[in-house]
Design a protein around this motif. Structure first.
Motif, mmCIF file in Angstrom:
data_model
loop_
_atom_site.group_PDB
_atom_site.id
_atom_site.type_symbol
_atom_site.label_atom_id
_atom_site.label_comp_id
_atom_site.label_asym_id
_atom_site.label_seq_id
_atom_site.Cartn_x
_atom_site.Cartn_y
_atom_site.Cartn_z
ATOM 1 N N ASN A 105 -36.708 10.767 5.459
ATOM 2 C CA ASN A 105 -36.359 11.148 6.828
ATOM 3 C C ASN A 105 -37.323 10.502 7.820
ATOM 4 O OD1 ASN A 105 -34.241 12.865 6.036
ATOM 5 N ND2 ASN A 105 -35.651 14.574 5.726
ATOM 6 N N ASP A 106 -36.813 10.181 8.984
ATOM 7 C CA ASP A 106 -37.610 9.551 10.029
ATOM 8 C C ASP A 106 -38.255 10.623 10.904
ATOM 9 O OD1 ASP A 106 -38.692 7.910 11.928
ATOM 10 O OD2 ASP A 106 -36.810 7.008 12.575
ATOM 11 N N SER A 107 -39.579 10.611 10.986
ATOM 12 C CA SER A 107 -40.338 11.443 11.936
ATOM 13 C C SER A 107 -40.340 12.937 11.619
ATOM 14 C CB SER A 107 -39.811 11.246 13.370
ATOM 15 O OG SER A 107 -39.857 9.876 13.723
ATOM 16 N N THR A 108 -39.827 13.327 10.456
ATOM 17 C CA THR A 108 -39.902 14.728 10.029
ATOM 18 C C THR A 108 -40.245 14.753 8.542
ATOM 19 O OG1 THR A 108 -37.565 14.917 9.407
ATOM 20 C CG2 THR A 108 -38.130 15.409 11.690
ATOM 21 N N SER A 109 -40.315 15.941 7.984
ATOM 22 C CA SER A 109 -40.574 16.044 6.544
ATOM 23 C C SER A 109 -39.418 15.440 5.759
ATOM 24 C CB SER A 109 -40.735 17.518 6.153
ATOM 25 O OG SER A 109 -39.550 18.235 6.447
ATOM 26 N N ALA A 110 -39.737 14.863 4.598
ATOM 27 C CA ALA A 110 -38.698 14.352 3.710
ATOM 28 C C ALA A 110 -37.910 15.522 3.118
ATOM 29 C CB ALA A 110 -39.314 13.513 2.611
ATOM 30 N N THR A 111 -36.751 15.221 2.552
ATOM 31 C CA THR A 111 -35.905 16.233 1.928
ATOM 32 C C THR A 111 -35.798 15.946 0.433
ATOM 33 O OG1 THR A 111 -34.607 16.574 3.940
ATOM 34 C CG2 THR A 111 -33.601 17.248 1.864
ATOM 35 N N TYR A 112 -35.942 16.974 -0.365
ATOM 36 C CA TYR A 112 -35.792 16.851 -1.817
ATOM 37 C C TYR A 112 -34.806 17.917 -2.286
ATOM 38 C CZ TYR A 112 -37.130 16.918 -6.804
ATOM 39 O OH TYR A 112 -37.128 16.887 -8.184
ATOM 40 N N TYR A 113 -33.557 17.500 -2.446
ATOM 41 C CA TYR A 113 -32.506 18.407 -2.905
ATOM 42 C C TYR A 113 -32.597 18.554 -4.426
ATOM 43 C CZ TYR A 113 -30.020 17.600 1.591
ATOM 44 O OH TYR A 113 -29.648 17.518 2.911
ATOM 45 N N VAL A 114 -32.948 19.753 -4.879
ATOM 46 C CA VAL A 114 -33.027 20.028 -6.315
ATOM 47 C C VAL A 114 -31.722 20.669 -6.769
ATOM 48 C CG1 VAL A 114 -34.238 21.300 -8.119
ATOM 49 C CG2 VAL A 114 -35.524 20.235 -6.259
ATOM 50 N N ASN A 115 -31.125 20.080 -7.782
ATOM 51 C CA ASN A 115 -29.836 20.523 -8.307
ATOM 52 C C ASN A 115 -29.977 21.893 -8.970
ATOM 53 O OD1 ASN A 115 -27.311 20.686 -9.691
ATOM 54 N ND2 ASN A 115 -27.212 18.454 -9.787
ATOM 55 N N GLN A 116 -29.202 22.858 -8.498
ATOM 56 C CA GLN A 116 -29.231 24.212 -9.050
ATOM 57 C C GLN A 116 -28.267 24.404 -10.212
ATOM 58 O OE1 GLN A 116 -31.677 26.467 -7.599
ATOM 59 N NE2 GLN A 116 -32.184 24.362 -6.969
ATOM 60 N N LYS A 117 -27.570 23.326 -10.591
ATOM 61 C CA LYS A 117 -26.681 23.293 -11.773
ATOM 62 C C LYS A 117 -25.448 24.178 -11.626
ATOM 63 C CE LYS A 117 -30.935 22.857 -14.433
ATOM 64 N NZ LYS A 117 -31.782 23.443 -15.492
#
Length: 628
Positions: free
Chosen positions: A319-331
């Protein structure tokens, strides 16, 4: 209980969706300062880097430090026939941020002859173009002799607009890889007809959007492991030229220079997830899948991979200028953003970064996939080492990447440039603002690349200035793809540049090291094999420092639809084997759960492997190269 930075980050995750971003950062920074280095409270990240970069004790010196690089990247685009100028925004001044992002590229074997073709996303300008002179995306067919033929018009891919990213995968499992291109405006899905042509099926596939979106990075992935490729599409800014602020009206500046406004101050876009229905159509499941429940916004590039070794793909977004995103798969068809608790949201100082490109790979060969991310000028790029418990440790400075802060990174890739079995790092740079040229600012619009050689001990050596003219030449680079277009056993790159011709960087090696390539064909799993993990064991002759010479070491890699910034690299997975004459074991763990293991595969060949363990093809390309 002693305070730790990771513990504080995890505590933040419980409130991240409640607190405004500025409040989160206000609370975070004092805690980071307290916890960063309790033995040396005044130590900065740069000091940490300098300590890590001191010469190693005698006996632990890297086996390659001080030795010649052995490879040169040479720009052969003109000779190869890539003579078209790629267009994006104003050449000397930009009114809007829309004119700055540039486009991606793909090494895309659309005709499945195992000779990589090239696809280049093209852009637009605010003033438009006369009818018949509009810039279009380009497809170049590999002639197998080092040259390419422009087949754009007859291919059906000549589409105009503010192109952004591209990703590759066989969404309908018919045996031919298809192409998705994201746009500011309406995205495009191109179905491969298997005869050298494509048909745009965006509407038929249910991918038309009911509003104006600035779509950014994209990736095919099988997030629910049903054997069909789904589609993730990042979104950058909720942007409309009609209402966007002008630099002069909003007093938007960069180091005293008037520049395009944003992204801070503009509304962030919402990322999208489309579920493959199995009948050629997709359903938008973004909200219920958890795509919108994130702290960070302004998505640019993305990467889908099994980063936590659960067998399910996750999605990391720069992401630009904010925190990155890490989508963790909940299955269960949903994802949860766990960037903060995983340690991949911020810089080591707890600050949001302007993330651009992202690549995934196991750089320290511990069986865990790591992350490298490019960031804005004045900041370092980021290297996150996978710890194996669902979290990562920022090793940017310890690994040697903190030495460079001046240039502005876009494309990035883990890539084994010298076939020693250890992943190196390539970064393509170029400033975002053309206005910096001819000013007092210590920057230029066109910039050289970074090339980091893996020292096999957790550190990298900056060898940029010895990497050849393809690395040292200043260009206005954005996305690039990695692949062996001439099938000579080393990894080349194609670079999409802003308002200039592309680069085709041929890797010329004098090292004569071995390699092996694997292309997968799924049966129960998706046909492209995206999400499959390949493990190769060989006597590479280039051990880690703690191992005995000649010890067999393991490499892992996954098949992915996208790589770097807005780009798609070779779907054939390449492994350097050092001095090995064979791969002792090649193991494939398919998304379906099937595990295939093949033994004693000769080096310096491509193997096409079908799910179930059958070898469909084995080729050393010698005859074709000799004929050329």
């Amino acid at each position: 209980m002693p305070f730790s930075r990771r513990g504080f980050l995890k505590s933040l995750s419980r409130t991240a969706l409640v607190l405004p971003l500025q409040d989160v950062l206000r609370l975070a920074r004092p805690a980071f300062a307290q916890a960063a280095a309790p033995q040396k409270p005044s130590a900065s990240s740069r000091q940490a880097y300098e300590a890590a970069a001191r010469p190693a004790p005698k006996g632990l010196v890297s086996p390659v430090t001080g030795t010649p690089l052995g490879v040169q990247f040479v720009d052969v685009a003109k000779e190869a026939g890539l003579n078209v100028e790629m267009i994006f925004g104003g050449e000397h001044r930009n009114k809007y941020l829309l004119e700055t992002t540039g486009c991606g590229a793909a090494f895309f074997d659309y005709d499945q002859d195992d000779w990589l073709d090239i696809f280049l996303v093209n852009g637009w300008r605010l003033e438009g173009f006369p009818k018949g002179h509009e810039p279009v995306c380009r497809l170049f067919k590999n002639n197998r002799d080092g040259t390419f033929t422009d087949v754009t018009l007859k291919s059906g891919l000549a589409r105009s607009g503010w192109g952004q990213a591209c990703c590759v995968g066989d969404y309908n499992n018919d045996g031919w890889n298809d192409l998705f291109v994201s746009y500011y405006g309406q995205n495009a899905l191109f179905r491969n007809n298997g005869n050298g042509t494509f048909t745009e099926v965006t509407k038929e596939a249910g991918l038309l959007q009911d509003r104006l979106r600035w779509n950014s990075g994209c990736s095919f992935l099988d997030y629910d492991k049903d054997g069909r490729l789904d589609l993730f599409v990042g979104n950058y800014i909720d942007f409309d030229v009609k209402t966007a602020p002008l630099p002069e009206d909003a007093n938007c500046t960069y180091k005293g220079i008037q520049v395009a406004c944003g992204p801070p101050g503009l509304e962030g876009g919402k990322n999208l997830l489309y579920h493959n229905n199995g009948d050629g159509t997709f359903t938008d499941v973004s909200e219920k899948a958890g795509m919108w429940g994130t702290l960070g916004t302004y998505a640019l590039s993305c990467a889908a991979a099994d980063l936590d070794n659960t067998g399910w793909p996750n999605i990391y977004v720069a992401n630009d200028s904010t925190s990155a995103t890490y989508y963790v798969n909940q299955k269960d068809g949903t994802f949860k953003d766990q960037a903060i608790e995983a340690g991949v949201a911020y810089s080591p100082d707890g600050k949001p970064q302007a993330g651009m490109g992202v690549s995934i790979g196991d750089y320290n060969r511990d069986g865990l996939l790591d992350i490298v991310k490019t960031n804005f000028a004045g900041d370092t790029d980021s290297l996150y080492m996978n710890i194996g418990d669902g979290s990562f440790d920022d090793r940017t400075y310890q690994a040697g990447l903190g030495v460079n802060t001046r240039l502005l990174g876009w494309g990035v890739s883990f890539v084994d440039i010298d076939n020693d079995g250890w992943l190196d790092i390539l970064v393509a740079n170029g400033h975002v603002y053309p206005e910096v040229d001819g000013t007092q600012v210590d920057a230029a619009y066109a910039e050289r690349k970074y090339l980091y050689r893996n020292l096999r001990n957790g550190q990298f050596e900056d060898v940029s200035l010895t990497g050849g003219n393809g690395i040292t030449a200043a260009v206005k680079a954005r996305g690039f793809a990695i692949g062996d277009y001439d099938n000579d056993g080393d990894q080349d790159m194609v670079v999409n540049c802003v308002n200039a011709a592309p680069q085709l960087l041929r890797c010329d090696s004098t090292l004569n090291r071995s390699w092996i390539k694997i292309r997968l064909v799924g049966t129960k799993s998706n046909r492209t094999g995206i999400g499959a993990r390949i493990r190769v064991v060989a006597q590479t002759g280039t051990p880690v420092l703690s191992a005995k010479p000649g010890s067999p070491l393991t490499q892992i890699e996954e098949v992915r639809s996208c790589n770097g910034y807005y780009s798609a690299s070779d779907l054939r997975i390449h492994f350097g084997l050092g001095e090995a004459k064979k791969a002792d074991v090649v193991e494939i763990r398919w998304p379906s759960g099937t595990v295939d293991a093949l033994k004693d595969l000769d080096a310096n060949r491509l193997y096409v492997l079908e799910e179930g363990g059958r070898i469909l093809k084995s080729d050393d390309f010698k005859a074709a190269r000799k004929k050329a």
